[in-house]
Design an enzyme around this catalytic site. Sequence first.
Site, PDB file in Angstrom:
ATOM      1  N   LYS A 117     103.517  -0.636  28.300  1.00  0.00           N
ATOM      2  CA  LYS A 117     103.300  -0.166  29.678  1.00  0.00           C
ATOM      3  C   LYS A 117     104.500  -0.481  30.560  1.00  0.00           C
ATOM      4  CE  LYS A 117      98.237  -0.260  29.919  1.00  0.00           C
ATOM      5  NZ  LYS A 117      97.067  -0.910  30.532  1.00  0.00           N
ATOM      6  N   LYS A 201      97.213   7.418  20.173  1.00  0.00           N
ATOM      7  CA  LYS A 201      95.763   7.283  20.415  1.00  0.00           C
ATOM      8  C   LYS A 201      95.355   8.192  21.575  1.00  0.00           C
ATOM      9  CE  LYS A 201      95.726   3.615  23.795  1.00  0.00           C
ATOM     10  NZ  LYS A 201      95.232   2.414  24.369  1.00  0.00           N
ATOM     11  N   LYS A 204      93.853   8.278  28.478  1.00  0.00           N
ATOM     12  CA  LYS A 204      93.886   9.022  29.741  1.00  0.00           C
ATOM     13  C   LYS A 204      95.308   9.220  30.245  1.00  0.00           C
ATOM     14  CE  LYS A 204      91.404   4.997  30.958  1.00  0.00           C
ATOM     15  NZ  LYS A 204      90.097   4.477  31.154  1.00  0.00           N
TER      16      LYS A 204
HETATM   17  P1  AMP Z   1      90.070   1.552  28.608  1.00  0.00           P
HETATM   18  O1  AMP Z   1      89.796   2.939  29.005  1.00  0.00           O
HETATM   19  O2  AMP Z   1      91.498   1.278  28.329  1.00  0.00           O
HETATM   20  O3  AMP Z   1      89.442   0.563  29.551  1.00  0.00           O
HETATM   21  O4  AMP Z   1      89.351   1.375  27.198  1.00  0.00           O
HETATM   22  C1  AMP Z   1      87.981   1.172  27.091  1.00  0.00           C
HETATM   23  C2  AMP Z   1      87.527   0.975  25.673  1.00  0.00           C
HETATM   24  O5  AMP Z   1      87.741   2.169  24.889  1.00  0.00           O
HETATM   25  C3  AMP Z   1      88.255  -0.141  24.919  1.00  0.00           C
HETATM   26  O6  AMP Z   1      87.318  -0.845  24.122  1.00  0.00           O
HETATM   27  C4  AMP Z   1      89.244   0.597  24.056  1.00  0.00           C
HETATM   28  O7  AMP Z   1      89.583  -0.114  22.898  1.00  0.00           O
HETATM   29  C5  AMP Z   1      88.470   1.861  23.721  1.00  0.00           C
HETATM   30  N1  AMP Z   1      89.381   2.986  23.438  1.00  0.00           N
HETATM   31  C6  AMP Z   1      90.240   3.552  24.310  1.00  0.00           C
HETATM   32  N2  AMP Z   1      90.920   4.560  23.717  1.00  0.00           N
HETATM   33  C7  AMP Z   1      90.463   4.634  22.434  1.00  0.00           C
HETATM   34  C8  AMP Z   1      90.758   5.482  21.324  1.00  0.00           C
HETATM   35  N3  AMP Z   1      91.652   6.464  21.407  1.00  0.00           N
HETATM   36  N4  AMP Z   1      90.086   5.267  20.155  1.00  0.00           N
HETATM   37  C9  AMP Z   1      89.156   4.276  20.060  1.00  0.00           C
HETATM   38  N5  AMP Z   1      88.843   3.445  21.066  1.00  0.00           N
HETATM   39  C10 AMP Z   1      89.469   3.621  22.261  1.00  0.00           C
END
Ligand code: AMP
Length: 343
Positions: A117, A201, A204
């Site tokens: 980041k 991955k 967003k």
């Molecule tokens: P965040 O949106 O970064 O707060 O992520 C929320 C949750 O979603 C966390 O547990 C991440 O590990 C999971 N996560 C986010 N992107 C992915 C992805 N592409 N594949 C699997 N898990 C994800």
Amino acid sequence: MLDVSRLRAFSGIQPTADSLHLGNYLGALRQWVALQDDYDCVYSVVDLHALTVSPDPAALRTRVRATAAQFLAAGVNPEQSVLFVQSQVPEHTQLTWLLNCITGFGEASRMTQFKDKSAKLGDKGVTVGLFDYPVLMAADILAYDANVVPVGEDQRQHIELSRDLAIRLNSRFGEGTARVPEALIMQSTARIYDLQDPKAKMSKTGHPAGIIELLDSPKVITKRIKSAVTDSGTVIKWDPKNQPGLANLLAIYAALAGQTPEEVAQQYCGKLYGHLKVDLAELVIEALRPFRERTAEYLADPAALDGLLEEGREKAAAIAGAVYARIAERFGLTPRANRGPAA
Ligand code: AMP
Ligand code: TRP
């Protein structure tokens, strides 16, 4: 009601978008829902983490509710689990400070998500908050004495740091200061990939056409899946190494249909990629239809939603308050004097 004899799960998702995406759902949220029968679950909209990307205040306000509504729509049951907004429980930031004082600067500097980041932001955009993000995350987890943390693969290193800090607290201040948590990562859906770039991955901040948002319309979902990048091969088989684009579609299909990706590949053996994509789009649309409807229902009644979050805050504060007091006392901090009832 919380049952202290059961193991505790804690997890959070940042309110950084209007809609969660399929990676959040398959990687995390779906496990959260499944754990509720066997664990004491505490789930949080982690708005303090979202501040590290300097969100517009009005958008943040809307997204906190929208994210909570999506947790509920996915099946987080407020009768069974604690659902709350991180910033409403001040012990998260208080415990962060204590943990900051036992975290090595070099240790925090090794976090790959921070390195990625900060490389993207360049020198000027990197804040101390972004650097400290994993310590705040450790505070979230340790403040609830969590045994397990259901997340996607990208969070593994952060949970390792939480474990290291818990172990350090226990060795410095005595056993029982903190509980050492474990990551709970569902291997089959640990990492859902970007539909346009199957090496990255789904995220967003990635390619807009590469993600499926849970609140996307059927039309958009169909378009995204139809234009998903597949590989140059024409044969449908499970080969993540050589056919990552196809493997991602098979993994999503399998997760939603309750099959293994090998079984899905077998089912489509001899068929065209287009055929798989049409069926997958249908599967995703049908899986998300009730989710979209329920999210809209929760959002249509903000007072009721705020009421649920207030109940969650009370339960969360009771747990985090007691854990924080225990840890702070071990550090040698002086508890506030109890002056008895106010005159
Ligand atoms: P965040 O949106 O970064 O707060 O992520 C929320 C949750 O979603 C966390 O547990 C991440 O590990 C999971 N996560 C986010 N992107 C992915 C992805 N592409 N594949 C699997 N898990 C994800
Ligand atoms: N950092 C996590 C993510 O981006 C979100 C998060 C914050 C979290 N605090 C947490 C996840 C505590 C699990 C436990 O996905």
